[in-house]
Scaffold this motif. Structure first.
Motif, PDB file in Angstrom:
ATOM      1  N   PRO A 235       0.761  -1.225   0.030  1.00 43.18           N
ATOM      2  CA  PRO A 235       0.022   0.038  -0.078  1.00 43.18           C
ATOM      3  C   PRO A 235       0.891   1.149   0.052  1.00 43.18           C
ATOM      4  O   PRO A 235       0.477   2.275  -0.491  1.00 43.18           O
ATOM      5  N   LEU A 236       2.079   1.300   0.847  1.00 40.29           N
ATOM      6  CA  LEU A 236       2.862   2.388   0.744  1.00 40.29           C
ATOM      7  C   LEU A 236       3.120   2.842  -0.644  1.00 40.29           C
ATOM      8  O   LEU A 236       3.431   4.110  -1.158  1.00 40.29           O
ATOM      9  N   PHE A 237       3.521   1.949  -1.517  1.00 42.95           N
ATOM     10  CA  PHE A 237       4.100   2.221  -2.762  1.00 42.95           C
ATOM     11  C   PHE A 237       2.794   2.744  -3.674  1.00 42.95           C
ATOM     12  O   PHE A 237       3.106   4.030  -4.303  1.00 42.95           O
ATOM     13  N   TRP A 238       1.496   2.768  -3.407  1.00 49.68           N
ATOM     14  CA  TRP A 238       0.498   3.160  -4.286  1.00 49.68           C
ATOM     15  C   TRP A 238       0.153   4.446  -3.556  1.00 49.68           C
ATOM     16  O   TRP A 238      -0.214   5.431  -4.454  1.00 49.68           O
ATOM     17  N   SER A 239       0.389   4.676  -2.216  1.00 47.50           N
ATOM     18  CA  SER A 239       0.192   5.905  -1.433  1.00 47.50           C
ATOM     19  C   SER A 239       0.999   7.166  -2.299  1.00 47.50           C
ATOM     20  O   SER A 239       0.809   7.975  -2.530  1.00 47.50           O
ATOM     21  N   PHE A 240       2.376   6.454  -2.326  1.00 44.23           N
ATOM     22  CA  PHE A 240       3.467   7.316  -2.942  1.00 44.23           C
ATOM     23  C   PHE A 240       2.902   7.679  -4.154  1.00 44.23           C
ATOM     24  O   PHE A 240       2.924   8.931  -4.954  1.00 44.23           O
ATOM     25  N   ILE A 241       2.520   6.864  -5.167  1.00 42.50           N
ATOM     26  CA  ILE A 241       2.487   6.858  -6.465  1.00 42.50           C
ATOM     27  C   ILE A 241       1.000   7.975  -6.816  1.00 42.50           C
ATOM     28  O   ILE A 241       1.161   8.948  -7.589  1.00 42.50           O
ATOM     29  N   THR A 242       0.143   7.669  -5.811  1.00 43.53           N
ATOM     30  CA  THR A 242      -1.112   8.661  -6.054  1.00 43.53           C
ATOM     31  C   THR A 242      -0.629  10.216  -5.507  1.00 43.53           C
ATOM     32  O   THR A 242      -1.240  10.998  -6.192  1.00 43.53           O
ATOM     33  N   ALA A 243       0.102  10.205  -4.592  1.00 43.15           N
ATOM     34  CA  ALA A 243       0.602  11.438  -4.226  1.00 43.15           C
ATOM     35  C   ALA A 243       1.273  12.170  -5.316  1.00 43.15           C
ATOM     36  O   ALA A 243       1.067  13.532  -5.613  1.00 43.15           O
ATOM     37  N   VAL A 244       2.243  11.498  -6.009  1.00 48.52           N
ATOM     38  CA  VAL A 244       3.072  12.154  -7.253  1.00 48.52           C
ATOM     39  C   VAL A 244       1.981  12.520  -8.269  1.00 48.52           C
ATOM     40  O   VAL A 244       2.227  13.479  -8.951  1.00 48.52           O
ATOM     41  N   ARG A 245       1.153  11.521  -8.645  1.00 46.04           N
ATOM     42  CA  ARG A 245       0.217  11.654  -9.797  1.00 46.04           C
ATOM     43  C   ARG A 245      -0.451  12.697  -9.441  1.00 46.04           C
ATOM     44  O   ARG A 245      -0.963  13.485 -10.378  1.00 46.04           O
ATOM     45  N   THR A 246      -0.782  12.987  -8.271  1.00 42.23           N
ATOM     46  CA  THR A 246      -1.787  14.099  -7.968  1.00 42.23           C
ATOM     47  C   THR A 246      -1.169  15.452  -8.200  1.00 42.23           C
ATOM     48  O   THR A 246      -1.500  16.455  -8.783  1.00 42.23           O
ATOM     49  N   ALA A 247       0.142  15.321  -7.641  1.00 41.65           N
ATOM     50  CA  ALA A 247       0.963  16.579  -7.837  1.00 41.65           C
ATOM     51  C   ALA A 247       1.216  17.101  -9.348  1.00 41.65           C
ATOM     52  O   ALA A 247       1.127  18.228  -9.662  1.00 41.65           O
ATOM     53  N   ILE A 248       1.325  15.821 -10.049  1.00 43.01           N
ATOM     54  CA  ILE A 248       1.612  16.302 -11.418  1.00 43.01           C
ATOM     55  C   ILE A 248       0.509  16.723 -12.143  1.00 43.01           C
ATOM     56  O   ILE A 248       0.351  17.874 -13.106  1.00 43.01           O
ATOM     57  N   GLN A 249      -0.821  16.290 -11.852  1.00 42.23           N
ATOM     58  CA  GLN A 249      -2.081  16.888 -12.463  1.00 42.23           C
ATOM     59  C   GLN A 249      -2.421  18.286 -11.770  1.00 42.23           C
ATOM     60  O   GLN A 249      -2.645  19.022 -12.696  1.00 42.23           O
ATOM     61  N   ARG A 250      -1.908  18.576 -10.769  1.00 44.79           N
ATOM     62  CA  ARG A 250      -2.067  19.844 -10.150  1.00 44.79           C
ATOM     63  C   ARG A 250      -1.110  20.840 -10.979  1.00 44.79           C
ATOM     64  O   ARG A 250      -1.700  21.910 -11.584  1.00 44.79           O
ATOM     65  N   GLN A 251       0.060  20.499 -11.284  1.00 47.06           N
ATOM     66  CA  GLN A 251       0.970  21.246 -12.036  1.00 47.06           C
ATOM     67  C   GLN A 251       0.514  21.433 -13.407  1.00 47.06           C
ATOM     68  O   GLN A 251       0.511  22.369 -14.063  1.00 47.06           O
TER      69      GLN A 251
END
Length: 260
Positions: A235-251
């Motif tokens: 789960p930590l892997f996917w929590s990290f991925i979600t955080a990064v992808r969300t940041a990219i979408q915001r950018q």
């Protein structure tokens, strides 16, 4: 999350190869045996001007994948929107992105294949990055190199794209992942304009350095850890991925691409 100052550093060992070109020219190395390169570019649809875009908005890279900095290949694929086990698109969580990675394929001794991000001159990597508004580069580091206490699970944020770094910091904080802002001039800061993450249309990018402890905690232990990693994410892997992808979408939301 409040940025944590880095006060202690150790020098990174010098690279054997001064560039990717020098590594590729070494006759003792065999591509597909010692090292490999993987990438995917998503082609524009030429049938309609409305379907075309002026540029790629985001490319994800892992310059030291495979056995060089373990886990970064899987992270690169997942951030780009592909499941690291079978490359199936995970489009339910957002768009797919272009990606490029260089991987060490040896059973041991992959550190010798490390080429500094400032010296990455792979022609495909440079072409992809130079055609992108944003580049996110994924790396692995030790707590000793990062200047953090032993056992720390953390990600260090570098690169010249301070807007994307801010979004990443906020999303990591929301996910409960310890994040550290690395200031200019420090080791692992990723602030050299020649760094592959900054070789974009805008001259800026973001670099993430994950400690060994953070990366290890993202995968279930298996007999063949490297080969099975993509199918044994935690789960930590996917929590990290979600955080990064969300940041990219915001950018990307701040970078609308308008066709004339």
């Amino acid at each position: 999350m409040v940025p944590i100052p880095i006060t202690r550093r150790t020098r990174i060992a010098a690279d054997l190869y001064p560039s990717n070109a020098a590594l590729y020219a070494d006759p003792t190395l065999i591509e597909g045996v010692d090292y490999g390169r993987r990438y995917r570019r998503h082609l524009d649809d030429d049938r309609s001007p409305r379907s075309r875009t002026a540029s790629v908005r985001t490319t994800v890279v892992a310059p030291h994948g495979g056995g060089i900095e373990g886990g970064t290949s899987q992270l690169c694929l997942a951030v780009a929107g592909y499941h690291p086990a079978d490359l199936a698109p995970t489009t339910a969580t957002g768009p797919v992105h272009d990606y490029w990675m260089f991987e060490g394929l040896r059973s041991s001794g992959n550190r010798a294949l490390h080429v500094s991000s400032n010296h990455c001159d792979d022609t495909v990597a440079r072409a992809m990055c130079s055609d992108s508004l944003n580049v996110l580069s994924l790396h692995g580091c030790t707590t000793v190199t990062a200047g953090l206490e032993a056992g720390t699970r953390a990600v260090l944020l570098g690169g010249l794209n301070h807007g994307l770094r801010l979004y990443l910091m906020e999303e990591f904080a929301a996910a409960g992942i310890r994040a550290v802002n690395v200031s200019g001039g420090q080791q692992l800061a990723g602030d050299d304009p020649q760094n592959i993450c900054n070789r974009t249309l805008l001259g800026t990018g973001a670099q993430l350095e994950l400690t060994t402890e953070l990366r290890t905690a993202m995968f279930a232990p298996t007999r063949n850890a490297r080969a099975d990693a993509g199918a044994n994410t935690l789960p930590l892997f996917w929590s990290f991925i979600t955080a990064v992808r969300t940041a990219i979408q915001r950018q990307e939301a701040t970078q609308p691409i308008r066709c004339a």
